[in-house]
Design a protein around this motif. Structure first.
Motif, mmCIF file in Angstrom:
data_model
loop_
_atom_site.group_PDB
_atom_site.id
_atom_site.type_symbol
_atom_site.label_atom_id
_atom_site.label_comp_id
_atom_site.label_asym_id
_atom_site.label_seq_id
_atom_site.Cartn_x
_atom_site.Cartn_y
_atom_site.Cartn_z
ATOM 1 N N SER A 50 -5.486 54.349 54.835
ATOM 2 C CA SER A 50 -4.519 54.255 55.934
ATOM 3 C C SER A 50 -3.211 53.613 55.497
ATOM 4 O O SER A 50 -2.140 53.986 55.985
ATOM 5 N N SER A 51 -3.277 52.662 54.579
ATOM 6 C CA SER A 51 -2.059 51.940 54.186
ATOM 7 C C SER A 51 -1.535 52.344 52.811
ATOM 8 O O SER A 51 -0.366 52.128 52.513
ATOM 9 N N ASP A 205 -17.050 46.851 53.688
ATOM 10 C CA ASP A 205 -15.746 47.392 53.321
ATOM 11 C C ASP A 205 -14.767 47.138 54.466
ATOM 12 O O ASP A 205 -15.082 47.403 55.623
ATOM 13 N N LEU A 206 -13.599 46.622 54.139
ATOM 14 C CA LEU A 206 -12.556 46.374 55.142
ATOM 15 C C LEU A 206 -11.269 47.028 54.677
ATOM 16 O O LEU A 206 -10.689 46.649 53.663
ATOM 17 N N GLY A 207 -10.833 48.048 55.433
ATOM 18 C CA GLY A 207 -9.588 48.728 55.109
ATOM 19 C C GLY A 207 -8.488 48.381 56.090
ATOM 20 O O GLY A 207 -8.574 47.395 56.817
ATOM 21 N N GLY A 208 -7.463 49.240 56.122
ATOM 22 C CA GLY A 208 -6.354 48.979 57.016
ATOM 23 C C GLY A 208 -6.617 49.402 58.444
ATOM 24 O O GLY A 208 -6.119 48.778 59.379
ATOM 25 N N ALA A 209 -7.412 50.489 58.615
ATOM 26 C CA ALA A 209 -7.642 51.009 59.967
ATOM 27 C C ALA A 209 -9.098 50.974 60.398
ATOM 28 O O ALA A 209 -9.391 51.158 61.571
ATOM 29 N N SER A 210 -10.020 50.759 59.474
ATOM 30 C CA SER A 210 -11.441 50.718 59.851
ATOM 31 C C SER A 210 -12.192 49.747 58.951
ATOM 32 O O SER A 210 -11.694 49.316 57.906
ATOM 33 N N LEU A 245 -13.709 52.206 63.836
ATOM 34 C CA LEU A 245 -12.323 52.636 63.812
ATOM 35 C C LEU A 245 -11.494 51.678 64.675
ATOM 36 O O LEU A 245 -11.962 51.199 65.713
ATOM 37 N N CYS A 246 -10.279 51.416 64.235
ATOM 38 C CA CYS A 246 -9.342 50.473 64.875
ATOM 39 C C CYS A 246 -9.690 49.018 64.594
ATOM 40 O O CYS A 246 -9.056 48.112 65.148
ATOM 41 N N TYR A 247 -10.668 48.776 63.741
ATOM 42 C CA TYR A 247 -11.017 47.400 63.381
ATOM 43 C C TYR A 247 -10.713 47.091 61.914
ATOM 44 O O TYR A 247 -11.227 46.123 61.365
ATOM 45 N N GLY A 248 -9.866 47.913 61.276
ATOM 46 C CA GLY A 248 -9.312 47.536 59.984
ATOM 47 C C GLY A 248 -8.286 46.435 60.195
ATOM 48 O O GLY A 248 -7.815 46.207 61.316
ATOM 49 N N TYR A 412 -10.238 36.719 61.256
ATOM 50 C CA TYR A 412 -10.834 37.995 61.636
ATOM 51 C C TYR A 412 -12.089 38.271 60.808
ATOM 52 O O TYR A 412 -13.123 38.707 61.338
ATOM 53 N N ILE A 413 -12.020 38.001 59.509
ATOM 54 C CA ILE A 413 -13.180 38.205 58.639
ATOM 55 C C ILE A 413 -14.343 37.318 59.081
ATOM 56 O O ILE A 413 -15.495 37.767 59.144
#
Length: 496
Positions: A50-51, A205-210, A245-248, A412-413
């Protein structure tokens, strides 16, 4: 006298025949492992996140295909600019953005092998969101990416958008493949053995959008809507996978800002508890419409197209409380097998590798050394109270757009791992914040390539034996001569 010679000749002939048979049997039974000059194969995978987008080039010896732990990462190249979903209004730029890394990737592959290199592009949450918002724009971006990839001398296999569960499952395969968890060859038992289930790791796994979680629960799954079953090296694995989804972290920050602004309607200056004191950021409310995660209109926002300035407060406890409001924990009621938003999850089990943004945020805060949960909390709380002037002076080389976000990301983490996934004081010690195993990165790309190239077979690997060519030729020559002499002696004995 004549009879004695005849018997003697026959005895010699029989001995030669017997000797040739023994030699043949020994040659068939006694074999040696053969080491032939390996043929190196290559594979390329673009991770279109996403980023940002990254290219990974892998290599392996073809004579060791379908073995374990043989794939190595040759190159990693970060594409300049944002993720391909950001080019929705100008799709050709999505394809052009890949060119520099493609050229670097080809430099890592001998020219004679380039046209045989399987090349893939997998897009994740950013493109999932774009497809949800504008499916034709998403299709056009993928078409331009495909067009660019087909211009290069590689065996392009296609560009596709992964589902969240596929992303989670491939990350789990990569993690356990790199750490040699699936299978090991035992020289003593002369067979392939599966390590104990406790050695199978989970993946975070933590991305920008999920964000994704995948692990092997204890016992059979019950009412699993988010489960995947794999047969690898002759053993079956049923794993729990879920993608949010939306929780990155980038979408979380956007949602957090919108929530804070909505709580102060009609105000053009809003306090932000997670930003450091002395830091300000001005954003346009219309920017919330660029993502499906925040585009839904909110009646509390009375100024839909104005700018709002976020003012940092450096409030550690206030930051944690604000982040927790982004989760709908009440949807689970009293259920223990639930994370948030009513999503089922069995209890976490075993050890986990936490990579991507989990790792990068905690690495910056120097929290990847196995510190206790109490220590982690103390360090995060102290960091959140530091002023912008203090942070800017202490981290002059850190990206100034990223530096003020670490407090919110860290809280958040903690919320995601403790309140949502339900790790506790004890199981926290089973989380390892790590980005690499040897030279290879954790993530979904390696597992994706291993699956599509059939590098991990369903059956247990065969332990192949072979003859050393020179020994085989000498043995055959010896057998032929021995049989020839034996037959000649036997015929001669009948004539004498």
């Amino acid at each position: 006298m004549f009879g004695d010679k005849k018997h003697f000749s026959r005895a010699i002939a029989g001995a030669l025949v017997a000797l040739s048979i023994i030699a043949l049997v020994l040659n068939l039974v006694r074999v040696e492992d053969v080491t032939l000059p390996p043929t190196v194969k290559y594979g390329m995978v673009f991770d279109a996140g996403s980023s940002h987008t990254s290219l990974f080039v892998y290599e392996w010896d073809s004579d060791k295909e379908n073995s374990t732990g043989v794939v190595s990462q040759t190159l990693a190249c970060d594409v300049q600019g944002q993720g391909i979903s950001s080019y929705a209004s100008d799709p050709p730029k999505a394809g052009d953005s890949l060119r520099e890394c493609l050229e670097h990737g080809l430099e890592a592959v001998p020219s004679a092998e380039q046209r045989n290199v399987p090349a893939y592009l997998g897009a994740t949450a950013g493109m999932r969101l774009l497809r949800e918002q504008n499916s034709s724009a998403a299709a056009q971006v993928l078409a331009e990416v495909t067009k660019t990839m087909q211009e290069y001398p590689v065996a392009f296999k296609g560009a596709q958008i992964l589902t969240g569960e596929e992303e989670a499952a491939y990350g789990w395969i990569t993690t356990n493949y790199l750490l040699d968890s699936f299978t090991k060859y035992s020289p003593r038992a002369h067979t392939w053995l599966r390590p104990e289930a406790a050695n199978i790791l989970g993946a975070l796994d933590l991305g920008g959008a999920s964000t994704q979680i995948s692990f092997m629960p204890e016992g059979p799954g019950v009412n699993w809507n988010e489960s995947s079953t794999f047969t690898l090296y002759g053993f079956s694995y049923s794993i729990y996978t879920h993608s949010y989804l939306c929780y990155g972290q980038n979408e979380m920050l956007r949602r957090l800002a919108k929530e804070l602004i909505a709580e102060s309607p009609s105000s053009t200056r809003v306090a932000h508890p997670c930003y450091p004191k002395g830091y300000t950021e001005t954003i346009s409310l219309s920017s919330f419409r660029t993502s499906p995660c925040t585009e839904r209109s909110d009646p509390r926002l009375a100024l839909p197209d104005s700018n709002v300035t976020l003012e940092g407060r450096g409030d550690a406890s206030g930051c944690l409380a604000a982040v927790k409001k982004l989760f709908n924990f009440s949807a689970c009621g009293q259920r223990q097998d639930c994370t948030f938003d009513g999503v089922y999850q069995p209890p976490v089990r075993g050890q986990f590798i936490a990579f991507s943004a989990f790792y990068y945020n905690f690495k910056f805060l120097n929290l990847t050394k196995g510190q206790s949960l109490a220590t982690v909390r103390d360090i995060i709380q102290h960091f959140c109270t530091r002023s912008w002037e203090d942070l800017s002076a202490s981290y002059p080389r850190e990206n100034p757009a990223r530096l003020p976000k670490y407090c919110a990301n860290a809280n958040y983490i903690l919320t995601l791992l403790l309140d949502a996934y339900k790790f506790n004081e004890t199981s926290w010690n089973n989380i390892f914040f790590q980005m690499k195993a040897g030279s290879a990165d954790f993530g979904w790309t390696l597992g994706y390539m291993l699956n599509l190239t059939n590098m991990i077979p369903a059956e247990a690997p065969a332990w192949v034996k072979g003859q050393v060519p020179s020994l085989w030729a000498a043995a055959v020559t010896f057998i032929v001569l021995t049989l020839t002499l034996g037959l000649a002696a036997l015929l001669l004995s009948f004539w004498l």
